[in-house]
Design a protein around this motif. Structure first.
Motif, PDB file in Angstrom:
ATOM      1  N   PHE A 191       0.843  -1.204   0.000  1.00  0.00           N
ATOM      2  CA  PHE A 191       0.000   0.000   0.000  1.00  0.00           C
ATOM      3  C   PHE A 191       0.877   1.253   0.000  1.00  0.00           C
ATOM      4  CE2 PHE A 191      -2.230   3.410   2.246  1.00  0.00           C
ATOM      5  CZ  PHE A 191      -3.446   3.453   1.580  1.00  0.00           C
ATOM      6  N   LEU A 192       1.887   1.245   0.878  1.00  0.00           N
ATOM      7  CA  LEU A 192       2.797   2.393   0.950  1.00  0.00           C
ATOM      8  C   LEU A 192       3.783   2.386  -0.226  1.00  0.00           C
ATOM      9  CD1 LEU A 192       3.609   2.343   4.785  1.00  0.00           C
ATOM     10  CD2 LEU A 192       1.985   3.832   3.593  1.00  0.00           C
ATOM     11  N   GLU A 193       4.281   1.204  -0.585  1.00  0.00           N
ATOM     12  CA  GLU A 193       5.293   1.090  -1.643  1.00  0.00           C
ATOM     13  C   GLU A 193       4.814   1.709  -2.949  1.00  0.00           C
ATOM     14  OE1 GLU A 193       8.768   0.400  -1.984  1.00  0.00           O
ATOM     15  OE2 GLU A 193       8.286  -1.549  -1.148  1.00  0.00           O
ATOM     16  N   GLU A 194       3.568   1.444  -3.292  1.00  0.00           N
ATOM     17  CA  GLU A 194       3.078   1.922  -4.586  1.00  0.00           C
ATOM     18  C   GLU A 194       2.800   3.424  -4.561  1.00  0.00           C
ATOM     19  OE1 GLU A 194       0.094  -0.984  -5.788  1.00  0.00           O
ATOM     20  OE2 GLU A 194       1.723  -2.204  -6.620  1.00  0.00           O
ATOM     21  N   LEU A 195       2.649   3.977  -3.369  1.00  0.00           N
ATOM     22  CA  LEU A 195       2.603   5.443  -3.296  1.00  0.00           C
ATOM     23  C   LEU A 195       3.993   6.004  -3.558  1.00  0.00           C
ATOM     24  CD1 LEU A 195       0.198   5.945  -0.269  1.00  0.00           C
ATOM     25  CD2 LEU A 195      -0.332   5.857  -2.707  1.00  0.00           C
ATOM     26  N   GLY A 196       5.020   5.309  -3.072  1.00  0.00           N
ATOM     27  CA  GLY A 196       6.389   5.710  -3.385  1.00  0.00           C
ATOM     28  C   GLY A 196       6.683   5.556  -4.864  1.00  0.00           C
ATOM     29  N   ALA A 197       6.289   4.428  -5.428  1.00  0.00           N
ATOM     30  CA  ALA A 197       6.596   4.159  -6.840  1.00  0.00           C
ATOM     31  C   ALA A 197       5.944   5.199  -7.747  1.00  0.00           C
ATOM     32  CB  ALA A 197       6.130   2.756  -7.211  1.00  0.00           C
ATOM     33  N   THR A 198       4.664   5.451  -7.530  1.00  0.00           N
ATOM     34  CA  THR A 198       3.953   6.380  -8.410  1.00  0.00           C
ATOM     35  C   THR A 198       4.251   7.832  -8.050  1.00  0.00           C
ATOM     36  OG1 THR A 198       2.011   6.268  -6.956  1.00  0.00           O
ATOM     37  CG2 THR A 198       2.079   4.752  -8.828  1.00  0.00           C
ATOM     38  N   VAL A 216      15.810  10.570  -8.375  1.00  0.00           N
ATOM     39  CA  VAL A 216      14.436  10.248  -7.967  1.00  0.00           C
ATOM     40  C   VAL A 216      13.845   9.203  -8.910  1.00  0.00           C
ATOM     41  CG1 VAL A 216      12.121  11.212  -7.654  1.00  0.00           C
ATOM     42  CG2 VAL A 216      14.116  12.456  -6.809  1.00  0.00           C
ATOM     43  N   ASN A 217      14.248   9.268 -10.180  1.00  0.00           N
ATOM     44  CA  ASN A 217      13.828   8.225 -11.119  1.00  0.00           C
ATOM     45  C   ASN A 217      14.315   6.859 -10.635  1.00  0.00           C
ATOM     46  OD1 ASN A 217      12.736   7.124 -13.403  1.00  0.00           O
ATOM     47  ND2 ASN A 217      13.872   8.411 -14.831  1.00  0.00           N
ATOM     48  N   GLY A 218      15.518   6.828 -10.093  1.00  0.00           N
ATOM     49  CA  GLY A 218      16.023   5.575  -9.526  1.00  0.00           C
ATOM     50  C   GLY A 218      15.183   5.091  -8.357  1.00  0.00           C
ATOM     51  N   LEU A 219      14.709   6.018  -7.544  1.00  0.00           N
ATOM     52  CA  LEU A 219      13.810   5.629  -6.452  1.00  0.00           C
ATOM     53  C   LEU A 219      12.528   5.025  -7.008  1.00  0.00           C
ATOM     54  CD1 LEU A 219      13.827   8.718  -4.031  1.00  0.00           C
ATOM     55  CD2 LEU A 219      15.342   6.743  -3.972  1.00  0.00           C
ATOM     56  N   ALA A 220      12.001   5.662  -8.045  1.00  0.00           N
ATOM     57  CA  ALA A 220      10.722   5.208  -8.609  1.00  0.00           C
ATOM     58  C   ALA A 220      10.862   3.811  -9.210  1.00  0.00           C
ATOM     59  CB  ALA A 220      10.228   6.190  -9.669  1.00  0.00           C
ATOM     60  N   THR A 221      11.944   3.587  -9.944  1.00  0.00           N
ATOM     61  CA  THR A 221      12.078   2.283 -10.596  1.00  0.00           C
ATOM     62  C   THR A 221      12.331   1.188  -9.558  1.00  0.00           C
ATOM     63  OG1 THR A 221      14.387   2.837 -11.092  1.00  0.00           O
ATOM     64  CG2 THR A 221      12.797   3.126 -12.858  1.00  0.00           C
ATOM     65  N   SER A 222      13.133   1.463  -8.544  1.00  0.00           N
ATOM     66  CA  SER A 222      13.355   0.403  -7.557  1.00  0.00           C
ATOM     67  C   SER A 222      12.099   0.173  -6.730  1.00  0.00           C
ATOM     68  CB  SER A 222      14.590   0.674  -6.692  1.00  0.00           C
ATOM     69  OG  SER A 222      14.481   1.887  -6.011  1.00  0.00           O
ATOM     70  N   ALA A 223      11.370   1.222  -6.400  1.00  0.00           N
ATOM     71  CA  ALA A 223      10.124   1.024  -5.647  1.00  0.00           C
ATOM     72  C   ALA A 223       9.134   0.196  -6.465  1.00  0.00           C
ATOM     73  CB  ALA A 223       9.504   2.373  -5.269  1.00  0.00           C
ATOM     74  N   THR A 224       9.110   0.405  -7.778  1.00  0.00           N
ATOM     75  CA  THR A 224       8.220  -0.383  -8.634  1.00  0.00           C
ATOM     76  C   THR A 224       8.628  -1.852  -8.612  1.00  0.00           C
ATOM     77  OG1 THR A 224       7.929   1.555 -10.041  1.00  0.00           O
ATOM     78  CG2 THR A 224       7.278  -0.561 -10.968  1.00  0.00           C
ATOM     79  N   ALA A 225       9.942  -2.079  -8.610  1.00  0.00           N
ATOM     80  CA  ALA A 225      10.426  -3.461  -8.545  1.00  0.00           C
ATOM     81  C   ALA A 225      10.047  -4.105  -7.206  1.00  0.00           C
ATOM     82  CB  ALA A 225      11.946  -3.491  -8.744  1.00  0.00           C
ATOM     83  N   PHE A 226      10.208  -3.360  -6.120  1.00  0.00           N
ATOM     84  CA  PHE A 226       9.828  -3.904  -4.808  1.00  0.00           C
ATOM     85  C   PHE A 226       8.338  -4.265  -4.806  1.00  0.00           C
ATOM     86  CE2 PHE A 226      12.983  -0.656  -2.799  1.00  0.00           C
ATOM     87  CZ  PHE A 226      14.050  -1.352  -3.320  1.00  0.00           C
TER      88      PHE A 226
END
Ligand SMILES: *[C@@H]1O[C@H](CO)[C@@H](O)[C@H](O)[C@H]1NC(C)=O
Ligand SMILES: *[C@@H]1O[C@H](CO)[C@@H](O)[C@H](O)[C@H]1NC(C)=O
Ligand SMILES: *[C@@H]1O[C@H](CO)[C@@H](O)[C@H](O)[C@H]1NC(C)=O
Ligand SMILES: *[C@@H]1O[C@H](CO)[C@@H](O)[C@H](O)[C@H]1NC(C)=O
Ligand SMILES: *[C@@H]1O[C@H](CO)[C@@H](O)[C@H](O)[C@H]1NC(C)=O
Ligand SMILES: *[C@@H]1O[C@H](CO)[C@@H](O)[C@H](O)[C@H]1NC(C)=O
Ligand SMILES: *[C@@H]1O[C@H](CO)[C@@H](O)[C@H](O)[C@H]1NC(C)=O
Length: 434
Positions: A191-198, A216-226
């Motif tokens: 629930f929280l992870e996908e708020l980070g990803a998006t 920040v793009n790196g944060l988004a892509t790794s959060a999407t992977a998680f």
């Protein structure tokens, strides 16, 4: 591309409600970073038209600086990372990451199986790294006070149609405990992870500095992977009950998805654990197996992940509090970006939950009439009520359908695990409409 702040272009958006827009008239309402052009939003020929719309999207940035955005990011990464770190490792962010932020409430070591613990430990240490990035980037404000007990229970009250201040013990005899087991913890983490990803993906467009933007793009892509890992672990458990509810993982996920989608404005974006909606990357539609396809990667038919603005994220996490105080944040966020007010300083930009009657967005089922019929090995394969809870089919198409991709894997078979014999699932008695 020069990032401009154009507030004056916004008046046209405010009146559009949830109706489809005419080509060239702008973005979907409430700060969505997408254009609504039929030929868009990724059509080079339309860029001269869309430039105006992109500038409008930049208004989600309002007059915030890159430093404001990095500080906003710190709030989000502290919220995710401390929860994950405590849940798996039993240790909080160190002082260099919290910068004196207070201990939070309702986090702690979760009761996890070895498999989930192993997968989520990798996520947790990566999330600590995300916290470190925000500090390296210059985020200088302490982590905010987060009340996870309040945040998750307020969300669950919403998804079961309860009044503010109630929690699901009214229905199920116990409140929601994110640390209870694999299912509750994975649902909470994702629930929280996908708020980070998006949310992080949304910030990529709002930042001016390309170096910070790339980070920040790196944060988004790794959060999407998680999140994909978390979705897969949940998919494997999709027919397991979620304590203390009588519903399955798939169904509770659908409710959470519907909640996030409602709270981030009228556009369709969030997606459930199971996939059947042809507006997204759906494999199929009108298929007897619909609703059984795995949805590890919630994307559109182009395979693109979606973005959220900071205002959308705040609205979701504060349960629609106009002041930005509430839900997960009893004292609000730290920094200048701290309310869900978007687009212009007078428009709230985001709808209350659930939406108004004219809202084309899906709504969330009300609690009640829990179906006691067990799921058996013979079915049902589609969780009763689930299709009502995932994305409705009456909204505007971003792109026409999966057929535009040119390949339809007819032979594709859904992955199915043996159903558990005694799982109770809920059948929503109806849907809220406003
Ligand atoms: C801001 O939003 C409000 C409410 O939707 C609207 O009345 C007003 O015209 C908007 N102002 C600008 C400058 O767009
Ligand atoms: C891109 O936009 C142009 C101009 O509106 C339109 O003619 C063209 O069909 C669009 N391309 C696609 C693939 O939709
Ligand atoms: C940003 O805009 C708001 C609303 O107009 C204003 O109150 C605030 O002072 C502005 N901040 C800066 C740094 O310009
Ligand atoms: C925090 O950073 C300082 C300076 O780099 C370092 O000396 C200290 O060991 C760090 N503390 C922790 C708990 O990592
Ligand atoms: C945290 O939330 C719980 C549940 O709403 C509440 O009982 C508790 O008082 C809150 N604690 C703080 C410090 O806000
Ligand atoms: C949930 O299931 C249990 C066990 O079958 C039952 O006792 C309880 O009444 C159910 N709760 C609701 C709200 O239906
Ligand atoms: C799915 O079924 C509905 C209702 O029969 C129909 O309107 C729609 O065109 C069908 N979609 C596809 C892609 O076959």
């Amino acid at each position: 591309m020069t990032k401009l702040i154009v507030v004056a272009a916004l008046a046209v958006l405010a009146t559009a409600a949830a109706a489809p827009f005419n080509t060239g008239t702008g973005l979907l309402p409430t700060g969505s970073l997408l254009t609504s052009d039929a030929g868009g939003p990724y059509n080079l020929t339309l860029l001269p038209v869309q430039q105006g719309e992109v500038k409008s999207a930049m208004a989600a940035r309002m007059n915030y600086t890159d430093a404001d955005i990095v500080n906003f990011l710190t709030n989000v990464e502290c919220t995710e990372g401390r929860f994950d770190s405590m849940g798996t490792l039993g240790v909080d962010f160190n002082d260099n990451l919290t910068l004196g932020g207070p201990p939070s409430i309702g986090y702690g070591k979760a009761n996890l199986s070895p498999e989930v613990l192993s997968a989520l430990t990798e996520v947790a240490v990566s999330e600590q790294g995300h916290g470190l990035f925000t500090r390296h980037a210059g985020g200088a404000l302490p982590c905010p006070l987060v009340n996870y007990t309040a945040g998750f229970n307020d969300v669950y009250a919403n998804i079961y149609g309860l009044a503010p201040g109630q929690d699901i013990s009214v229905l199920f005899g116990a409140p929601f405990d994110p640390l209870y087991n694999d299912e509750t913890f994975l649902l909470s983490v994702v629930f929280l992870e996908e708020l980070g990803a998006t949310g992080n993906k949304g910030l990529v467009s709002l930042l001016s500095n390309p170096v910070i933007s790339d980070g920040v793009n790196g944060l988004a892509t790794s959060a999407t992977a998680f999140a994909a890992i978390e979705r897969f672990l949940l998919f494997q458990r999709r027919e397991n009950p979620v304590y203390p509810t009588n519903e399955t993982v798939a169904q509770v996920f659908a409710r959470l998805s519907a909640y996030r989608d409602a709270m981030d404005g009228p556009q369709f974006d969030d997606q459930g654990l199971l996939n059947y909606d042809p507006r997204f990357v759906a494999i199929t539609v009108n298929d007897t197996n619909a609703g059984q396809y795995i949805n590890n990667f919630p994307t559109d038919v182009q395979g693109l992940t979606f973005s959220r603005t900071p205002q959308m994220i705040i609205n979701i996490l504060t349960i629609g509090s106009p002041t930005g105080i509430g839900g997960f944040y009893p004292q609000g966020l730290n920094g200048n970006i701290k309310t869900p007010t978007g687009y212009n300083v007078t428009a709230s930009g985001l709808q209350p939950f659930a939406g108004a009657a004219q809202d084309v967005e899906e709504t969330v089922a009300q609690a009640g009439n829990v179906n006691q019929a067990p799921i058996t090995a013979a079915g049902p394969y589609v969780v009763p009520g689930e299709l009502d809870l995932t994305q409705a089919e009456n909204g505007p198409l971003q792109t026409p359908s999966y057929t535009s991709r040119g390949y339809y894997p007819l032979a594709y078979q859904p992955f199915r695990v043996a159903s558990q014999p005694q799982v109770m699932v809920g059948t929503p008695s109806g849907t809220t409409s406003g």
